[in-house]
Design an enzyme around this catalytic site. Structure first.
Site, PDB file in Angstrom:
ATOM      1  N   ASP A  12       0.869  -1.170   0.000  1.00  0.00           N
ATOM      2  CA  ASP A  12       0.000   0.000   0.000  1.00  0.00           C
ATOM      3  C   ASP A  12       0.907   1.221   0.000  1.00  0.00           C
ATOM      4  O   ASP A  12       1.764   1.369   0.893  1.00  0.00           O
ATOM      5  CB  ASP A  12      -0.881  -0.026   1.256  1.00  0.00           C
ATOM      6  CG  ASP A  12      -1.886   1.105   1.307  1.00  0.00           C
ATOM      7  OD1 ASP A  12      -1.616   2.191   0.742  1.00  0.00           O
ATOM      8  OD2 ASP A  12      -2.949   0.931   1.937  1.00  0.00           O
ATOM      9  N   LYS A  68      -4.268  17.842 -17.099  1.00  0.00           N
ATOM     10  CA  LYS A  68      -4.789  18.669 -16.001  1.00  0.00           C
ATOM     11  C   LYS A  68      -3.693  19.574 -15.446  1.00  0.00           C
ATOM     12  O   LYS A  68      -3.986  20.478 -14.669  1.00  0.00           O
ATOM     13  CB  LYS A  68      -5.403  17.794 -14.909  1.00  0.00           C
ATOM     14  CG  LYS A  68      -6.715  17.134 -15.326  1.00  0.00           C
ATOM     15  CD  LYS A  68      -7.487  16.578 -14.174  1.00  0.00           C
ATOM     16  CE  LYS A  68      -6.789  15.430 -13.486  1.00  0.00           C
ATOM     17  NZ  LYS A  68      -6.658  14.246 -14.375  1.00  0.00           N
ATOM     18  N   TYR A  88      -0.444  17.215  -9.299  1.00  0.00           N
ATOM     19  CA  TYR A  88       0.655  17.022 -10.237  1.00  0.00           C
ATOM     20  C   TYR A  88       1.851  17.902  -9.874  1.00  0.00           C
ATOM     21  O   TYR A  88       3.011  17.482  -9.986  1.00  0.00           O
ATOM     22  CB  TYR A  88       0.215  17.364 -11.651  1.00  0.00           C
ATOM     23  CG  TYR A  88      -0.750  16.405 -12.303  1.00  0.00           C
ATOM     24  CD1 TYR A  88      -0.964  15.121 -11.807  1.00  0.00           C
ATOM     25  CD2 TYR A  88      -1.449  16.781 -13.445  1.00  0.00           C
ATOM     26  CE1 TYR A  88      -1.848  14.251 -12.419  1.00  0.00           C
ATOM     27  CE2 TYR A  88      -2.330  15.903 -14.071  1.00  0.00           C
ATOM     28  CZ  TYR A  88      -2.533  14.651 -13.551  1.00  0.00           C
ATOM     29  OH  TYR A  88      -3.397  13.788 -14.171  1.00  0.00           O
TER      30      TYR A  88
END
Length: 361
Positions: free
Chosen positions: A51, A117, A148
């Site tokens: 994870d 984006k 980002y």
């Protein structure tokens, strides 16, 4: 003797990560695939289960591999707010790079996958900013939170600290083979068309008039994989960001019939109304399960295939979304992908893999 390259692909079961794994394996790389359920990664990938929020677990997984020379970061985690997405995704990326450093791997290059984006902002901000098109890589960041940007900052700081080179890649709407991946426009449209064929529903374009009429582009996941492999191994490509479009453009008003023809259905007339796939496909689960039993499909859970909300967002964009590809072309990446073939090749593979039915035309 050719140098033996070994990659850590983070998000190896996703639409981009899976295609990167396939490309690198075909090119002779050793490929470790890091994901929560990595055994869903393409054949030949060496699975690493972790994870990304578990810093110690990520470090332990990475420490148990052979030498890693390249990292391909192709995962993301959504959140309720963009500020939270910034925190989560930056920390996950840090966990990976810190794990590679702690293990002493001979890291040469890191690829970071982001997207357009970068120029438009998060989904909630679409239309708030209207950058010039085609998008240019040197366009300044928008004055709003964007995960980002935080991932890039993590990358740049680690590269300066640890001495590896990097590249950032910004695809548009990604179309390619994957099962259980978020933001999968091509698979979503394939499921929509198959449901229309099976139930007799009209195959109508559900977006806004601007999307129907304007020029647009997509990014074939196979082309993305080829570009990142090129950037990771080409000295002239180091330490730069690259747009990653197919290299052609199309209009939905033309390609919609091509999609309909593949499935043996008629493209319904478009009346200019925006509709919601989320609402149209509400409760469609039992229909898909019945189709899966009838046609022997591999995945009976439509929620693991179609991302209705994301295609609604793509089809609701009022801004032109086309990227300039000059930077990578000047650096030597001249690859191109016909967007019609992007969709049709995907549909054929989905049929071959029994993800969607193969109808008699």
């Amino acid at each position: 003797m050719t140098e033996r390259r070994s990659a850590l692909v983070v998000g190896a079961t996703g639409i981009v990560g899976g295609n990167i794994c396939e490309r690198l394996i075909a090119d002779g790389w050793s490929v470790y695939g890091l994901a929560r359920r990595p055994r869903r990664a393409p054949g030949g990938t060496i699975p690493l289960a972790a994870d990304l929020d578990d810093r110690a677990g990520v470090a332990a997984a990475i420490a148990g591999t052979g030498p890693i020379t390249h990292v391909f970061q192709a995962s993301w985690t959504p959140a309720d707010t963009e500020e939270e997405a910034c925190r989560i995704n930056a920390q996950q990326f840090s966990n990976v790079l810190d794990g590679v450093k702690a293990a002493g791997h001979p890291l040469a290059h890191v690829v970071l996958m982001t997207g357009v984006k970068h120029y438009l902002g998060p989904f909630k901000d679409f239309g708030r900013f209207l950058p010039d098109t085609p998008f240019l890589e040197e366009t300044p960041r928008l004055p709003i939170p964007n995960f980002y940007y935080d991932q890039e900052d993590v990358l740049f700081a680690a590269a300066e600290r640890d001495g590896f080179t990097w590249s950032v890649h910004r695809p548009n709407a990604v179309v390619g083979f994957a099962v259980g991946a978020l933001m999968n426009q091509g698979v979503t449209l394939a499921c929509y068309a198959a449901i229309c064929r099976e139930t007799g529903r009209p195959f109508v374009f559900t977006g806004i008039q601007e999307q129907w009429d304007m020029l647009t582009e997509v990014s074939d996941a196979r082309l993305i994989a080829r570009q990142v492999a090129w950037a990771a191994t080409t000295p002239a490509a180091k330490n730069r960001a690259y747009n990653t479009g197919n290299g052609d453009v199309f209009r939905w008003k033309r390609i919609w019939k091509t999609i309909a023809d593949h499935f043996g259905i008629k493209a319904a007339p478009y009346d200019g109304r925006q509709q919601s796939l989320v609402k149209m496909m509400a409760g469609i689960g039992p229909v898909w399960r019945a189709m899966a039993e009838k046609y022997g499909l591999a995945e009976p859970d439509i929620s693991r295939l179609a991302t209705w909300w994301h295609t609604d967002a793509d089809f609701g964009r009022k801004v032109e979304c086309i990227s300039d590809m000059s930077r990578s072309r000047k650096a030597g990446f001249l690859d191109y992908q016909c967007s019609t073939d992007t969709f049709l090749d995907l549909f054929r593979r989905l049929e071959d893999e029994r993800i969607i039915p193969r109808f008699d035309k």
